[in-house]
Design a protein around this motif. Sequence first.
Motif, PDB file in Angstrom:
ATOM      1  N   MET A   1       0.808  -1.251   0.094  1.00 24.38           N
ATOM      2  CA  MET A   1      -0.016  -0.005  -0.166  1.00 24.38           C
ATOM      3  C   MET A   1       0.797   1.234  -0.009  1.00 24.38           C
ATOM      4  N   GLY A   2       1.658   1.609  -1.159  1.00 27.06           N
ATOM      5  CA  GLY A   2       2.269   2.584  -1.356  1.00 27.06           C
ATOM      6  C   GLY A   2       1.787   3.989  -1.558  1.00 27.06           C
ATOM      7  N   PHE A   3       0.532   3.929  -2.051  1.00 26.71           N
ATOM      8  CA  PHE A   3      -0.353   4.806  -2.657  1.00 26.71           C
ATOM      9  C   PHE A   3      -1.508   5.412  -1.645  1.00 26.71           C
ATOM     10  N   GLU A   4      -1.303   6.669  -1.293  1.00 29.77           N
ATOM     11  CA  GLU A   4      -2.142   7.225  -0.149  1.00 29.77           C
ATOM     12  C   GLU A   4      -3.731   6.834  -0.382  1.00 29.77           C
TER      13      GLU A   4
ATOM     14  N   ALA B   1      -5.208   4.530  -1.850  1.00 25.45           N
ATOM     15  CA  ALA B   1      -5.328   3.027  -1.929  1.00 25.45           C
ATOM     16  C   ALA B   1      -5.715   2.692  -0.302  1.00 25.45           C
ATOM     17  N   LYS B   2      -4.623   3.449   0.709  1.00 22.43           N
ATOM     18  CA  LYS B   2      -5.175   3.344   2.020  1.00 22.43           C
ATOM     19  C   LYS B   2      -6.470   3.715   2.422  1.00 22.43           C
ATOM     20  N   VAL B   3      -6.914   4.905   1.991  1.00 23.37           N
ATOM     21  CA  VAL B   3      -8.381   5.323   2.244  1.00 23.37           C
ATOM     22  C   VAL B   3      -9.274   4.198   1.546  1.00 23.37           C
ATOM     23  N   PHE B   4      -9.158   3.984   0.506  1.00 19.87           N
ATOM     24  CA  PHE B   4      -9.976   2.954  -0.122  1.00 19.87           C
ATOM     25  C   PHE B   4     -10.193   1.575   0.466  1.00 19.87           C
ATOM     26  N   GLN B   5      -9.071   1.017   1.049  1.00 22.20           N
ATOM     27  CA  GLN B   5      -9.202  -0.348   1.621  1.00 22.20           C
ATOM     28  C   GLN B   5      -9.533  -0.005   3.145  1.00 22.20           C
ATOM     29  N   LYS B   6      -9.525   1.164   3.751  1.00 23.73           N
ATOM     30  CA  LYS B   6      -9.907   1.362   5.133  1.00 23.73           C
ATOM     31  C   LYS B   6     -11.200   1.574   5.084  1.00 23.73           C
TER      32      LYS B   6
ATOM     33  N   LEU C   1     -13.533   0.146   2.753  1.00 22.62           N
ATOM     34  CA  LEU C   1     -14.028  -1.212   2.762  1.00 22.62           C
ATOM     35  C   LEU C   1     -14.161  -1.962   3.870  1.00 22.62           C
ATOM     36  N   PHE C   2     -12.968  -2.095   4.388  1.00 21.64           N
ATOM     37  CA  PHE C   2     -12.838  -2.657   5.779  1.00 21.64           C
ATOM     38  C   PHE C   2     -13.850  -2.188   6.757  1.00 21.64           C
ATOM     39  N   ASP C   3     -14.002  -0.894   6.902  1.00 15.87           N
ATOM     40  CA  ASP C   3     -14.828  -0.338   8.013  1.00 15.87           C
ATOM     41  C   ASP C   3     -16.305  -0.611   7.450  1.00 15.87           C
ATOM     42  N   ALA C   4     -16.546  -0.569   6.225  1.00 15.28           N
ATOM     43  CA  ALA C   4     -18.078  -1.026   5.632  1.00 15.28           C
ATOM     44  C   ALA C   4     -18.249  -2.576   5.798  1.00 15.28           C
ATOM     45  N   GLY C   5     -16.935  -3.418   6.059  1.00 21.15           N
ATOM     46  CA  GLY C   5     -17.379  -5.045   6.158  1.00 21.15           C
ATOM     47  C   GLY C   5     -17.510  -5.468   4.755  1.00 21.15           C
ATOM     48  N   ILE C   6     -16.970  -4.656   3.805  1.00 22.97           N
ATOM     49  CA  ILE C   6     -17.015  -5.272   2.607  1.00 22.97           C
ATOM     50  C   ILE C   6     -15.901  -6.053   2.116  1.00 22.97           C
ATOM     51  N   PRO C   7     -16.109  -7.049   1.624  1.00 24.51           N
ATOM     52  CA  PRO C   7     -14.652  -8.030   1.232  1.00 24.51           C
ATOM     53  C   PRO C   7     -14.247  -7.508  -0.010  1.00 24.51           C
ATOM     54  N   LEU C   8     -12.836  -7.558   0.147  1.00 28.70           N
ATOM     55  CA  LEU C   8     -12.090  -7.077  -1.311  1.00 28.70           C
ATOM     56  C   LEU C   8     -12.071  -7.938  -2.354  1.00 28.70           C
ATOM     57  N   THR C   9     -12.188  -9.233  -1.841  1.00 25.98           N
ATOM     58  CA  THR C   9     -12.307 -10.343  -3.012  1.00 25.98           C
ATOM     59  C   THR C   9     -12.878 -11.432  -2.447  1.00 25.98           C
ATOM     60  N   SER C  10     -13.043 -12.547  -3.248  1.00 31.33           N
ATOM     61  CA  SER C  10     -13.504 -13.799  -2.817  1.00 31.33           C
ATOM     62  C   SER C  10     -12.796 -15.068  -3.248  1.00 31.33           C
ATOM     63  N   PHE C  11     -12.822 -16.029  -2.569  1.00 32.26           N
ATOM     64  CA  PHE C  11     -11.994 -17.346  -2.946  1.00 32.26           C
ATOM     65  C   PHE C  11     -13.148 -18.295  -2.999  1.00 32.26           C
TER      66      PHE C  11
ATOM     67  N   GLY D   1      -5.687  -5.833   6.506  1.00 27.48           N
ATOM     68  CA  GLY D   1      -6.509  -4.714   6.326  1.00 27.48           C
ATOM     69  C   GLY D   1      -7.388  -4.906   5.659  1.00 27.48           C
ATOM     70  N   ASN D   2      -8.174  -6.129   5.321  1.00 32.05           N
ATOM     71  CA  ASN D   2      -9.091  -6.815   4.369  1.00 32.05           C
ATOM     72  C   ASN D   2     -10.185  -7.843   4.816  1.00 32.05           C
ATOM     73  N   HIS D   3     -11.216  -7.500   4.475  1.00 31.56           N
ATOM     74  CA  HIS D   3     -12.197  -8.826   4.609  1.00 31.56           C
ATOM     75  C   HIS D   3     -12.127  -9.565   3.357  1.00 31.56           C
ATOM     76  N   ILE D   4     -12.081 -10.769   3.574  1.00 35.00           N
ATOM     77  CA  ILE D   4     -12.035 -11.738   2.347  1.00 35.00           C
ATOM     78  C   ILE D   4     -13.123 -12.686   2.242  1.00 35.00           C
ATOM     79  N   GLN D   5     -13.769 -12.949   1.476  1.00 37.04           N
ATOM     80  CA  GLN D   5     -14.929 -13.664   1.401  1.00 37.04           C
ATOM     81  C   GLN D   5     -14.610 -15.155   0.928  1.00 37.04           C
ATOM     82  N   LEU D   6     -15.157 -16.258   1.452  1.00 40.95           N
ATOM     83  CA  LEU D   6     -15.111 -17.749   0.917  1.00 40.95           C
ATOM     84  C   LEU D   6     -16.420 -17.935   0.581  1.00 40.95           C
ATOM     85  N   ALA D   7     -16.463 -18.586  -0.507  1.00 37.82           N
ATOM     86  CA  ALA D   7     -17.711 -19.077  -1.002  1.00 37.82           C
ATOM     87  C   ALA D   7     -17.804 -20.449  -1.696  1.00 37.82           C
TER      88      ALA D   7
END
Length: 128
Positions: A59-62, A64-69, A71-81, A120-126
């Motif tokens: 996360m070297g791009f400021e 991106a940190k705002v976006f990641q936080k 998503l995380f604060d809203a409980g939204i998964p960044l990706t799904s496996f 820093g991420n929520h990850i969904q398992l499906a």
Amino acid sequence: MMKIAVTSVMVDDQEKALHFYTEILGFVKKRDIPMGEHRWLTVVSKADQDGVELLLEPMGFEPAKVFQKALFDAGIPLTSFNVDDLDRDYQRLLDLDVEFSVPPTQMGPVKIAVLKDTCGNHIQLAQV
């Protein structure tokens, strides 16, 4: 024809992410190339080592940190496996002290669970 070769997950610490994604989730390290301060660090599924690579993106791009936080604060998964047996993997990961924000839940034809990846991420398992 196009196909996906690499996708990424933003991480706050590449070494911590490598440990979580390999030692806890069970992926395999594919590439580890020094790139100055960071690395081109990818993991793949043990079952498909020539398949899509997951880049552990530093996360070297400021913004991106705002976006990641956000998503995380809203409980939204960044990706799904996808997993074959969600209940089995859920229990295995609980036994490894992985924290889940959503336990296994049936959503129509899909059963999902959402974990915190320690980076820093929520990850969904499906299970489909």
